[in-house]
Design a protein around this motif. Structure first.
Motif, PDB file in Angstrom:
ATOM      1  N   SER A  23      42.299  65.135 -67.613  1.00  0.00           N
ATOM      2  CA  SER A  23      42.290  66.349 -68.430  1.00  0.00           C
ATOM      3  C   SER A  23      41.499  66.150 -69.715  1.00  0.00           C
ATOM      4  O   SER A  23      40.745  67.040 -70.134  1.00  0.00           O
ATOM      5  N   ALA A  26      37.816  66.228 -68.918  1.00  0.00           N
ATOM      6  CA  ALA A  26      37.383  67.606 -68.690  1.00  0.00           C
ATOM      7  C   ALA A  26      37.270  68.366 -70.007  1.00  0.00           C
ATOM      8  O   ALA A  26      36.292  69.093 -70.226  1.00  0.00           O
ATOM      9  N   LEU A  27      38.237  68.201 -70.902  1.00  0.00           N
ATOM     10  CA  LEU A  27      38.192  68.902 -72.181  1.00  0.00           C
ATOM     11  C   LEU A  27      36.986  68.481 -73.018  1.00  0.00           C
ATOM     12  O   LEU A  27      36.313  69.316 -73.626  1.00  0.00           O
ATOM     13  N   ILE A  30      33.932  70.077 -71.508  1.00  0.00           N
ATOM     14  CA  ILE A  30      33.892  71.513 -71.796  1.00  0.00           C
ATOM     15  C   ILE A  30      33.386  71.749 -73.212  1.00  0.00           C
ATOM     16  O   ILE A  30      32.508  72.582 -73.448  1.00  0.00           O
ATOM     17  N   TRP A  44      38.106  78.055 -70.258  1.00  0.00           N
ATOM     18  CA  TRP A  44      38.187  76.766 -69.565  1.00  0.00           C
ATOM     19  C   TRP A  44      39.183  75.827 -70.245  1.00  0.00           C
ATOM     20  O   TRP A  44      39.959  75.142 -69.569  1.00  0.00           O
ATOM     21  N   VAL A  48      42.523  74.277 -68.415  1.00  0.00           N
ATOM     22  CA  VAL A  48      42.781  72.831 -68.328  1.00  0.00           C
ATOM     23  C   VAL A  48      44.088  72.460 -69.032  1.00  0.00           C
ATOM     24  O   VAL A  48      44.831  71.598 -68.556  1.00  0.00           O
ATOM     25  N   PRO A  52      46.735  71.425 -65.817  1.00  0.00           N
ATOM     26  CA  PRO A  52      45.868  70.272 -66.053  1.00  0.00           C
ATOM     27  C   PRO A  52      45.114  69.747 -64.827  1.00  0.00           C
ATOM     28  O   PRO A  52      43.898  69.604 -64.876  1.00  0.00           O
ATOM     29  N   GLY A  55      43.015  72.706 -63.115  1.00  0.00           N
ATOM     30  CA  GLY A  55      41.990  73.150 -64.051  1.00  0.00           C
ATOM     31  C   GLY A  55      40.875  72.131 -64.200  1.00  0.00           C
ATOM     32  O   GLY A  55      39.693  72.489 -64.221  1.00  0.00           O
ATOM     33  N   SER A  56      41.237  70.864 -64.278  1.00  0.00           N
ATOM     34  CA  SER A  56      40.230  69.810 -64.404  1.00  0.00           C
ATOM     35  C   SER A  56      39.376  69.713 -63.143  1.00  0.00           C
ATOM     36  O   SER A  56      38.151  69.621 -63.216  1.00  0.00           O
ATOM     37  N   TRP A  59      37.023  72.588 -63.056  1.00  0.00           N
ATOM     38  CA  TRP A  59      35.911  72.385 -63.985  1.00  0.00           C
ATOM     39  C   TRP A  59      34.866  71.438 -63.392  1.00  0.00           C
ATOM     40  O   TRP A  59      33.677  71.699 -63.438  1.00  0.00           O
TER      41      TRP A  59
END
Length: 78
Positions: A23, A26-27, A30, A44, A48, A52, A55-56, A59
């Motif tokens: 996560s 990914a954050l 993003i 997004w 996430v 988590p 969403g990840s 992404w």
């Protein structure tokens, strides 16, 4: 019985730690991506944070489809 519980705790800890790391990656992607700004980035980030794992993964799939594939013909210097 205690040994099985300890093994389950270790496995659960590893899974939670992996979810947090995925996560966070990914954050960071993003927030650093020039393609996502403003509302799209906010959506997004919310996805996430609230979902988590899914969403990840979403992404990573979405960004993999945006990027052109590297082949030997578009690699410079060859």
């Amino acid at each position: 019985m205690d040994n099985q519980l300890a093994q389950f705790d270790i496995l659960l800890t590893i899974c939670v730690a992996a979810a947090i790391v995925i996560s966070l990656i990914a954050l960071v992607q993003i927030l650093r991506s020039p393609a996502t700004r403003g509302l799209e980035a906010a959506v997004w980030v919310a996805v996430v944070l609230f979902v988590p794992i899914l969403g990840s993964v979403a992404w990573f799939i979405a960004t993999a489809q945006r990027r052109p594939r590297r082949t030997t013909s578009n690699v410079q210097g060859r």
